[in-house]
Design a protein around this motif. Sequence first.
Motif, PDB file in Angstrom:
ATOM      1  N   ASN A  18      71.201  22.861 -39.924  1.00  0.00           N
ATOM      2  CA  ASN A  18      70.319  21.869 -39.294  1.00  0.00           C
ATOM      3  C   ASN A  18      70.412  20.523 -40.003  1.00  0.00           C
ATOM      4  O   ASN A  18      70.464  19.470 -39.364  1.00  0.00           O
ATOM      5  CB  ASN A  18      68.868  22.361 -39.295  1.00  0.00           C
ATOM      6  CG  ASN A  18      68.670  23.575 -38.413  1.00  0.00           C
ATOM      7  OD1 ASN A  18      69.543  23.922 -37.626  1.00  0.00           O
ATOM      8  ND2 ASN A  18      67.526  24.228 -38.545  1.00  0.00           N
ATOM      9  N   ILE A  19      70.413  20.567 -41.336  1.00  0.00           N
ATOM     10  CA  ILE A  19      70.475  19.307 -42.090  1.00  0.00           C
ATOM     11  C   ILE A  19      71.921  18.795 -42.169  1.00  0.00           C
ATOM     12  O   ILE A  19      72.160  17.589 -42.144  1.00  0.00           O
ATOM     13  CB  ILE A  19      69.854  19.458 -43.506  1.00  0.00           C
ATOM     14  CG1 ILE A  19      69.644  18.077 -44.150  1.00  0.00           C
ATOM     15  CG2 ILE A  19      70.677  20.340 -44.417  1.00  0.00           C
ATOM     16  CD1 ILE A  19      68.808  18.109 -45.419  1.00  0.00           C
ATOM     17  N   LEU A  20      72.879  19.707 -42.203  1.00  0.00           N
ATOM     18  CA  LEU A  20      74.275  19.286 -42.323  1.00  0.00           C
ATOM     19  C   LEU A  20      74.770  18.566 -41.074  1.00  0.00           C
ATOM     20  O   LEU A  20      75.651  17.712 -41.151  1.00  0.00           O
ATOM     21  CB  LEU A  20      75.163  20.506 -42.609  1.00  0.00           C
ATOM     22  CG  LEU A  20      74.915  21.202 -43.956  1.00  0.00           C
ATOM     23  CD1 LEU A  20      75.790  22.440 -44.084  1.00  0.00           C
ATOM     24  CD2 LEU A  20      75.178  20.246 -45.122  1.00  0.00           C
ATOM     25  N   VAL A  22      63.476  14.971 -44.341  1.00  0.00           N
ATOM     26  CA  VAL A  22      63.686  14.923 -45.782  1.00  0.00           C
ATOM     27  C   VAL A  22      64.150  16.298 -46.243  1.00  0.00           C
ATOM     28  O   VAL A  22      63.561  17.320 -45.874  1.00  0.00           O
ATOM     29  CB  VAL A  22      62.387  14.559 -46.524  1.00  0.00           C
ATOM     30  CG1 VAL A  22      62.636  14.475 -48.023  1.00  0.00           C
ATOM     31  CG2 VAL A  22      61.816  13.255 -46.003  1.00  0.00           C
ATOM     32  N   GLY A  23      65.211  16.332 -47.013  1.00  0.00           N
ATOM     33  CA  GLY A  23      65.680  17.633 -47.494  1.00  0.00           C
ATOM     34  C   GLY A  23      66.881  17.481 -48.396  1.00  0.00           C
ATOM     35  O   GLY A  23      67.284  16.374 -48.752  1.00  0.00           O
ATOM     36  N   ASP A  24      67.443  18.624 -48.765  1.00  0.00           N
ATOM     37  CA  ASP A  24      68.587  18.652 -49.665  1.00  0.00           C
ATOM     38  C   ASP A  24      69.302  19.976 -49.435  1.00  0.00           C
ATOM     39  O   ASP A  24      68.743  21.038 -49.717  1.00  0.00           O
ATOM     40  CB  ASP A  24      68.094  18.529 -51.115  1.00  0.00           C
ATOM     41  CG  ASP A  24      69.231  18.537 -52.125  1.00  0.00           C
ATOM     42  OD1 ASP A  24      70.398  18.547 -51.709  1.00  0.00           O
ATOM     43  OD2 ASP A  24      68.943  18.541 -53.336  1.00  0.00           O
ATOM     44  N   ASP A  25      70.519  19.907 -48.913  1.00  0.00           N
ATOM     45  CA  ASP A  25      71.230  21.155 -48.623  1.00  0.00           C
ATOM     46  C   ASP A  25      71.474  21.980 -49.880  1.00  0.00           C
ATOM     47  O   ASP A  25      71.627  23.204 -49.808  1.00  0.00           O
ATOM     48  CB  ASP A  25      72.552  20.877 -47.894  1.00  0.00           C
ATOM     49  CG  ASP A  25      73.458  19.913 -48.643  1.00  0.00           C
ATOM     50  OD1 ASP A  25      73.032  18.770 -48.870  1.00  0.00           O
ATOM     51  OD2 ASP A  25      74.573  20.307 -49.001  1.00  0.00           O
ATOM     52  N   ASP A  26      71.477  21.346 -51.057  1.00  0.00           N
ATOM     53  CA  ASP A  26      71.640  22.093 -52.307  1.00  0.00           C
ATOM     54  C   ASP A  26      70.423  22.960 -52.623  1.00  0.00           C
ATOM     55  O   ASP A  26      70.494  23.843 -53.480  1.00  0.00           O
ATOM     56  CB  ASP A  26      71.877  21.133 -53.487  1.00  0.00           C
ATOM     57  CG  ASP A  26      73.280  20.557 -53.475  1.00  0.00           C
ATOM     58  OD1 ASP A  26      74.162  21.178 -52.842  1.00  0.00           O
ATOM     59  OD2 ASP A  26      73.496  19.502 -54.077  1.00  0.00           O
ATOM     60  N   GLN A  27      69.302  22.670 -51.952  1.00  0.00           N
ATOM     61  CA  GLN A  27      68.080  23.458 -52.196  1.00  0.00           C
ATOM     62  C   GLN A  27      67.823  24.477 -51.082  1.00  0.00           C
ATOM     63  O   GLN A  27      66.730  25.019 -50.982  1.00  0.00           O
ATOM     64  CB  GLN A  27      66.874  22.523 -52.308  1.00  0.00           C
ATOM     65  CG  GLN A  27      66.932  21.595 -53.511  1.00  0.00           C
ATOM     66  CD  GLN A  27      65.697  20.701 -53.591  1.00  0.00           C
ATOM     67  OE1 GLN A  27      64.598  21.166 -53.875  1.00  0.00           O
ATOM     68  NE2 GLN A  27      65.892  19.420 -53.329  1.00  0.00           N
ATOM     69  N   SER A  28      68.832  24.744 -50.269  1.00  0.00           N
ATOM     70  CA  SER A  28      68.658  25.710 -49.188  1.00  0.00           C
ATOM     71  C   SER A  28      68.825  27.123 -49.736  1.00  0.00           C
ATOM     72  O   SER A  28      69.942  27.597 -49.946  1.00  0.00           O
ATOM     73  CB  SER A  28      69.678  25.453 -48.082  1.00  0.00           C
ATOM     74  OG  SER A  28      69.501  26.370 -47.036  1.00  0.00           O
ATOM     75  N   ILE A  29      67.695  27.799 -49.955  1.00  0.00           N
ATOM     76  CA  ILE A  29      67.734  29.142 -50.564  1.00  0.00           C
ATOM     77  C   ILE A  29      67.051  30.185 -49.687  1.00  0.00           C
ATOM     78  O   ILE A  29      66.855  31.320 -50.106  1.00  0.00           O
ATOM     79  CB  ILE A  29      67.062  29.135 -51.956  1.00  0.00           C
ATOM     80  CG1 ILE A  29      65.600  28.693 -51.851  1.00  0.00           C
ATOM     81  CG2 ILE A  29      67.834  28.242 -52.920  1.00  0.00           C
ATOM     82  CD1 ILE A  29      64.818  28.844 -53.140  1.00  0.00           C
ATOM     83  N   TYR A  30      66.695  29.808 -48.448  1.00  0.00           N
ATOM     84  CA  TYR A  30      65.916  30.728 -47.624  1.00  0.00           C
ATOM     85  C   TYR A  30      66.685  31.231 -46.403  1.00  0.00           C
ATOM     86  O   TYR A  30      66.093  31.567 -45.390  1.00  0.00           O
ATOM     87  CB  TYR A  30      64.611  30.058 -47.175  1.00  0.00           C
ATOM     88  CG  TYR A  30      63.654  29.835 -48.319  1.00  0.00           C
ATOM     89  CD1 TYR A  30      63.096  30.903 -48.997  1.00  0.00           C
ATOM     90  CD2 TYR A  30      63.331  28.546 -48.732  1.00  0.00           C
ATOM     91  CE1 TYR A  30      62.229  30.702 -50.064  1.00  0.00           C
ATOM     92  CE2 TYR A  30      62.465  28.328 -49.793  1.00  0.00           C
ATOM     93  CZ  TYR A  30      61.918  29.421 -50.450  1.00  0.00           C
ATOM     94  OH  TYR A  30      61.060  29.215 -51.504  1.00  0.00           O
TER      95      TYR A  30
END
Length: 298
Positions: A268-270, A251-259
């Motif tokens: 990893n998610i893409l 579960v995730g959202d590449d738009d929330q990748s801030i770290y």
Amino acid sequence: THVNGPLLIIAGPGSGKTHTLVRRTLNIIEEKLARPEEIVLCTFTEKAALELRDRVRNDAAKLGITADLSGLIVGTIHGIANDFLDKYRHKTPLGNNFDVLDDLTKSLFINDNFDAIVDGFASEPDETGRQKYFSDKWSTKWTAIAGMQGYFSRIAEEMIDVAKLKDAENELVAQVAVAYERYMALLLEKNAVDFEHLQVIFYQLLKDTTEGQHVLNSVKYVMVDEYQDTNVAQYLWLRLLAQGHQNICCVGDDDQSIYGWRGAEVGNILRFETDFPGAHVVRLEQNYRSTPHILAAA
């Protein structure tokens, strides 16, 4: 209800991803597809892990599910790695009752062993007695400690080949690689490990030991929250955990990748659908947390 094969859930803020993970877990248990101890639920903070555990129990009671849920493997990625390493410690380089260092205690550890780690990489003291470190990159002891800590974390999290770093033409890179090797030797000598190396040692346990194979055989479902925040080491052992049954749900959202600054690898998610061919993708796009006024402004 998608319980066979890889599943990617793209979920924005407030879209019910925790609710989804909880209900999916209970569905798997109720359908007798796996026992609780065959399910791994990973998240990124202790608070989120506790909330996940509580909500599974509360929803089970609400839905009349009476299965014993005590065996469910719920925790942070670091916590789950630590629990398995503690159980199979005899197959790792760690000794009994090893210490796990957080960011603060890691800084203090480097401080306590500073001279041994930076030997040969400090300038001659100036007239005030001050020294510079690592080709004069850092001008004080504490900036050197903070700088080394950042480099050491990235080397571990990105599983970088230290031998190649030592041969680098860049003098700073080569020096940091030597310092890293000294740091690692001191950690093991003093029976300690930092958060980053927990993941690396756990990956090695899974990959190279019969006990690790036993863990791989015992896990039927893997579920990971905030997948966009995983680093390379976490990505590798999560893939390894899921390789047998391919029942991985991220579960995730590449738009929330801030770290990215702390090692998170949005790739990893893409590339999830490339890593897991035939993956089913579900999008949770309705926000239940914010008012329409806030959403319109966003």
